[in-house]
Structures are given as structure tokens and as C-alpha cells.
Design a protein around this motif. Structure first.
Motif, PDB file in Angstrom:
ATOM      1  N   GLU A  51      46.943  40.025  58.612  1.00 18.94           N
ATOM      2  CA  GLU A  51      46.945  40.521  57.233  1.00 18.94           C
ATOM      3  C   GLU A  51      45.600  41.115  56.818  1.00 18.94           C
ATOM      4  O   GLU A  51      45.550  42.002  55.971  1.00 18.94           O
ATOM      5  N   SER A  52      44.520  40.631  57.424  1.00 18.91           N
ATOM      6  CA  SER A  52      43.206  41.153  57.054  1.00 18.91           C
ATOM      7  C   SER A  52      42.537  41.960  58.163  1.00 18.91           C
ATOM      8  O   SER A  52      41.596  42.711  57.888  1.00 18.91           O
ATOM      9  N   MET A  53      43.005  41.835  59.406  1.00 18.70           N
ATOM     10  CA  MET A  53      42.343  42.536  60.513  1.00 18.70           C
ATOM     11  C   MET A  53      43.338  42.884  61.613  1.00 18.70           C
ATOM     12  O   MET A  53      43.102  42.680  62.791  1.00 18.70           O
ATOM     13  N   GLY A  54      44.496  43.425  61.209  1.00 15.95           N
ATOM     14  CA  GLY A  54      45.464  43.887  62.194  1.00 15.95           C
ATOM     15  C   GLY A  54      44.964  45.158  62.867  1.00 15.95           C
ATOM     16  O   GLY A  54      44.154  45.902  62.307  1.00 15.95           O
ATOM     17  N   HIS A  55      45.434  45.403  64.089  1.00  9.72           N
ATOM     18  CA  HIS A  55      45.034  46.608  64.826  1.00  9.72           C
ATOM     19  C   HIS A  55      46.245  47.233  65.494  1.00  9.72           C
ATOM     20  O   HIS A  55      47.184  46.544  65.898  1.00  9.72           O
ATOM     21  N   ASN A  56      46.199  48.550  65.615  1.00 12.86           N
ATOM     22  CA  ASN A  56      47.177  49.295  66.390  1.00 12.86           C
ATOM     23  C   ASN A  56      46.458  50.472  67.031  1.00 12.86           C
ATOM     24  O   ASN A  56      45.261  50.668  66.825  1.00 12.86           O
ATOM     25  N   ALA A  57      47.174  51.230  67.818  1.00 14.55           N
ATOM     26  CA  ALA A  57      46.640  52.472  68.388  1.00 14.55           C
ATOM     27  C   ALA A  57      47.680  53.544  68.136  1.00 14.55           C
ATOM     28  O   ALA A  57      48.850  53.385  68.502  1.00 14.55           O
ATOM     29  N   VAL A  58      47.258  54.610  67.454  1.00 13.88           N
ATOM     30  CA  VAL A  58      48.137  55.722  67.126  1.00 13.88           C
ATOM     31  C   VAL A  58      47.578  56.971  67.800  1.00 13.88           C
ATOM     32  O   VAL A  58      46.437  57.353  67.549  1.00 13.88           O
ATOM     33  N   VAL A  59      48.367  57.586  68.671  1.00 14.40           N
ATOM     34  CA  VAL A  59      47.968  58.817  69.355  1.00 14.40           C
ATOM     35  C   VAL A  59      48.498  59.984  68.519  1.00 14.40           C
ATOM     36  O   VAL A  59      49.698  60.091  68.281  1.00 14.40           O
TER      37      VAL A  59
END
Length: 179
Positions: free
Chosen positions: A95-103
Motif C-alpha cells: 500500500e505504501s511501496m508497491g512496485h511494478n515494471a511497465v514497458v
């Protein structure tokens, strides 16, 4: 206050003057040069450090609580399948430090994408308004989670990847060069 606005104007004027300003012969020379293509003028050649990066078909990224990816430059073969694995090695909650990778597709306005992503909480910060600009994306990950995706970069060029969690795209971004 006037000095603050005057300095950029002076810098812009000096820049234009150094580029040839309104000199038509200079402009014609630059137009001719830009139509003559050499290998060093490819978009990939404009990415500093790319000559030191080996071609891969498996991008491995780690994201951490310091809002950084562990790597920010990759080289792949255009038209070939690429696997991307992202692992969130942070400890803070999603909720405070989620991560993803979007190309993102070539030419996508990263700042505009980040602004729309900020408003897309229900879509895990993957804005549907930019669907045509997204090549692939991982899930939003909490601490210790990982995700793996496969995609193909259709043509040679430079593609950016970012974390679209609010406020992260400014420091969590990199480039994938497809050759």
C-alpha cells in the motif's frame, strides 16, 4: 523575480545562436546531414553505455524500498520474445511501496503516463487511458513478491520501462534497446 525569467531567455537565445539561428545555409546543411544515415546515428547509439551491454532475452529486475531498480539498461533483439522477471526485495507494505515494471512503446510521454497512473489506483496504477502505449507490465508487487511476463518489442529502437506506483516513475525507470 525578473532575473529568474531572464536567465532562461538568455540561455535559449545563446543556444539558438550557437545552432545557427536563422541562417538558411546552416539549416540546409543540417537537413542534408540528417537524411544521410550512418550506423552511429541510430536511436540505440544515442543511449550512453549501450555498447557495454550484452544482448539478452531475459531481463531480471529487482525493486527496493529506495525507489530504484537494480538495473536500468538492457539490450534485446527486436522481434524476439523477451522474458522479464521483477522481484520486490523491499520490506514496506504494498500500500505504501508497491512496485511494478511497465514497458512503454517508443515515444510515450513518461511524465503524462505517470500522471495518469497516479489516478489509476483501481487498475493497480496501469492507466487504461494509455493502453495503446503499454507493451507489457507486471503485477503490482508487495515485499518478497515476484512476477514474470513475456513480450516482444516489435521494431528496433529505444523503449522505456518504469514503475507506475504513484511518485516512483521519476526514479524508477530505465531503457530497453531493441536492435
Amino acid at each position: 523575480m525578473k532575473k529568474v525569467f531572464m536567465v532562461p531567455a538568455v540561455v535559449a537565445a545563446l543556444f539558438l545562436a550557437s545552432c545557427g539561428g536563422g541562417d538558411k545555409s546552416s539549416t540546409a546543411t543540417h537537413e542534408h546531414e540528417s537524411t544521410t544515415s550512418t550506423p552511429a546515428e541510430t536511436p540505440a547509439a544515442s543511449v550512453p553505455g549501450i555498447e557495454n551491454v550484452e544482448t539478452t532475452d531475459h531481463i531480471q529486475l529487482q525493486a527496493s524500498d529506495d525507489m530504484r531498480f537494480d538495473k536500468d539498461l538492457f539490450k534485446v533483439k527486436a522481434g524476439s520474445k523477451v522474458k522479464l522477471t521483477l522481484k520486490n526485495i523491499g520490506e514496506q507494505p504494498i500500500e505504501s511501496m508497491g512496485h511494478n515494471a511497465v514497458v512503454l512503446d517508443q515515444g510515450t510521454d513518461v511524465a503524462a503516463f505517470g500522471g495518469e497512473a497516479f489516478k489509476a489506483k483501481e487498475e493497480e496504477y496501469i492507466p487504461s487511458t494509455f493502453a495503446s502505449s503499454i507493451i507489457a507490465h507486471t503485477k503490482l508487487l508487495g515485499p518478497g513478491q515476484s512476477d514474470e511476463i513475456e513480450f516482444t518489442l516489435p521494431k528496433a529502437g529505444v523503449y522505456e520501462f518504469i514503475c507506475s506506483f504513484p511518485g516512483h516513475w521519476g526514479t524508477m525507470q530505465g531503457k530497453i534497446v531493441a536492435e
